[in-house]
Design an enzyme around this catalytic site. Structure first.
Site, mmCIF file in Angstrom:
data_model
loop_
_atom_site.group_PDB
_atom_site.id
_atom_site.type_symbol
_atom_site.label_atom_id
_atom_site.label_comp_id
_atom_site.label_asym_id
_atom_site.label_seq_id
_atom_site.Cartn_x
_atom_site.Cartn_y
_atom_site.Cartn_z
ATOM 1 N N GLU A 1 9.296 1.991 11.123
ATOM 2 C CA GLU A 1 10.309 3.042 11.135
ATOM 3 C C GLU A 1 9.586 4.362 10.963
ATOM 4 O OE1 GLU A 1 13.256 2.714 12.105
ATOM 5 O OE2 GLU A 1 13.198 0.525 12.181
ATOM 6 N N GLU B 1 9.006 17.084 15.122
ATOM 7 C CA GLU B 1 9.417 16.879 13.734
ATOM 8 C C GLU B 1 8.661 17.839 12.823
ATOM 9 O OE1 GLU B 1 10.362 13.106 10.894
ATOM 10 O OE2 GLU B 1 8.406 13.102 11.882
ATOM 11 N N CYS C 1 13.031 11.448 6.831
ATOM 12 C CA CYS C 1 12.990 11.123 8.254
ATOM 13 C C CYS C 1 14.358 11.288 8.894
ATOM 14 C CB CYS C 1 12.463 9.715 8.474
ATOM 15 S SG CYS C 1 13.383 8.437 7.598
ATOM 16 N N LYS D 1 0.864 -1.181 0.000
ATOM 17 C CA LYS D 1 0.000 0.000 0.000
ATOM 18 C C LYS D 1 0.907 1.240 0.000
ATOM 19 C CE LYS D 1 -2.521 3.314 2.455
ATOM 20 N NZ LYS D 1 -2.118 4.347 1.487
#
Length: 483
Positions: A250, A384, A284, A175
């Site tokens: 992750e 973040e 990331c 997906k």
């Protein structure tokens, strides 16, 4: 008419049972529709899982070298399509051509790597306690796995999940993220052309709640591998845990680069700038905090502000220094964090606004931002951003730099710029992150070594890439053979 892309289930390209589609637009020019994709349902997802389960036994018993041949042929096909894939990735995600080309090459290299690794899968032999006995282990495929991937590396991350999964003998349902699903579709097309048996790999597009949620909680799925935000990854991990399904997530990062007095400041500026503003900060592992010793702080701030201000912004297809954000919502989030930083008392040194001019009117563009005077308790130092925003913090010692670096919920990637070997070694020992670098940017990974994070950056269960990439997708059976 924009190209209509279908799901790939059991070797067939099919439409969703919903009859609905969604558009993917070029983030550099939102008038440019890259394609239309299936707004799939849970029933569509169930059908893909069923196809994968039905294909599992035959693929698992296919000899490893034969599985590797399919991966090697896929790599060859992707190589032939490299220029087309690069342009497609740029159109749908916004990367510059240089950045997109590097990502496509990485996907090719990953398939080549695991094509050879398929030959090495086996076990270990140990010395038994008795006579007339053999004691050994076998590595077996996990079964059917669900792979949920993000938009920021839309071909590399599907590749580094799919390739080891298939090499190990698993079947899979992929997906991709709805913001950038086109190059992943082309990856499945290459696998199909390479001769992958029907049902072994399946591709379903749609919302995270409808498709991703179904995959994460599906009773027939034996493993879930997810890359994305910490908030969503936590939900995925909890859903998988209800059935004791193996899960690997992750997730986010708040990655620091420490700059010490022994560093060449100009070199440090280049290292931090590349890590912070490359791929529009949408990684990331992007550097979002520069933790700088007070002896070189002012010089570094001036240098990194000049670096950011000099970055050429534009459409990725024109190959500037930096492309747009992937979506309007990502752009708005970055602009909001710049406002939050200044409201909290930080100084905006440069950037942090939407560039003006007709060339930027139809895209999600933002100027790379540098904020100084940041303290560790500010939101800009803790949360973040996922955009080209660098927070610069001042420290008075090496010990303080490590304390500040570790003073976040995340622990994905970290680096230090120093000429002091003791500091370099001590940093790699004390930093709380899954990746530790010396005199190098926080972004950029070798494909043959493990990758993953600590703390809220990862479930910290299994690593990805390299030999570790096969660990998640296999189970170990211990055999006691007496004769």
């Amino acid at each position: 008419m924009p190209t209509a892309y279908r799901n790939y289930v059991d070797g067939e390209w099919i439409e969703s049972r919903s009859g609905e589609t969604f558009e993917v637009r070029n983030p550099a020019d939102t008038n440019d529709i890259v394609g239309e994709f299936q707004a799939s349902t849970s029933a569509d997802t169930d059908a893909a899982v069923e196809a994968a389960v039905d294909a599992q036994t035959e693929w698992a018993t296919t000899p490893g070298p034969e599985r590797g041949d399919v991966l090697a042929e896929t790599a060859r096909i992707l190589e032939e399509q490299r220029d087309e894939l690069t342009e497609t990735l740029t159109r749908e995600e916004g990367k510059t051509l240089d950045e997109a080309g590097g990502e496509v090459q990485r996907a090719i290299d990953i398939f080549r790597y695991y094509a050879e690794k398929a030959r090495d899968l086996g076990g270990t032999v140990k010395s038994p306690s008795g006579t007339d006995t053999e004691l050994y282990t076998k590595r077996e495929p996990l079964g059917t796995v669900a792979l949920i991937t993000p938009w920021n590396y839309p071909i590399a991350i599907p590749a580094w999940k799919l390739a080891p999964a298939l090499a190990a003998g698993n079947t899979a349902v992929l997906k991709p993220a709805s913001a950038a699903p086109t190059v992943a579709w082309k990856l499945l097309e290459a696998l199909d052309e390479a001769g992958l048996p029907d049902g072994v790999a399946n591709y379903v597009t749609g919302s995270g709640s409808e498709v991703g949620g179904t995959l994460a909680s599906h009773e027939a799925v034996d493993g879930v591998s997810f890359t994305g935000s910490t908030a969503v990854g936590t939900v995925v991990a909890q859903a998988a845990a209800d059935d004791l399904t193996r899960v690997q997530c992750e997730m986010g990062g708040k990655n620091p680069t420490v700059v010490m007095p022994s560093a060449d400041v100009a070199e440090a500026v280049d290292i931090v700038g590349a890590g912070a503003f490359g791929v529009t900060g949408q990684a990331c592992t992007a550097c979002s905090r520069a933790i700088v010793h007070e002896d070189v702080y002012d010089e570094f701030v001036a240098g990194i502000a000049d670096y950011a201000a000099s970055i050429e912004i534009g459409p990725g297809l024109e190959n500037p220094d930096m492309g747009p954000h992937v979506t309007q919502s990502e752009l708005e989030s970055t602009l909001e964090y710049v406002d939050i930083a200044t409201e909290d008392g930080a100084n905006l040194e440069t950037g942090g606004h939407q560039p003006e001019g007709r060339a930027y009117e139809d895209g999600h563009y933002v100027e790379p931002a540098v904020v100084s005077g940041v303290t560790s308790d500010m939101r800009i130092a803790q949360e973040e951003v996922f955009g080209p925003v660098l927070a610069v913090l001042k420290v008075d010692s090496f010990e303080a730099s490590v304390d500040v670096a570790n003073d976040v919920e995340y622990g994905l990637s970290a680096s230090i710029v120093t000429q002091d070997l003791s500091e370099a070694h001590q940093f790699t020992e004390e930093i709380e992150s899954g990746v530790a670098k010396v005199n190098e940017k926080t972004t950029g990974l070798e494909l043959h070594v493990p990758f993953g994070g600590y703390k809220q950056s990862s479930t910290d269960t299994y690593r990805e890439q390299g030999d570790a990439g096969l660990d998640f997708f296999t189970s170990t059976k211990t055999v006691y053979m007496n004769y």
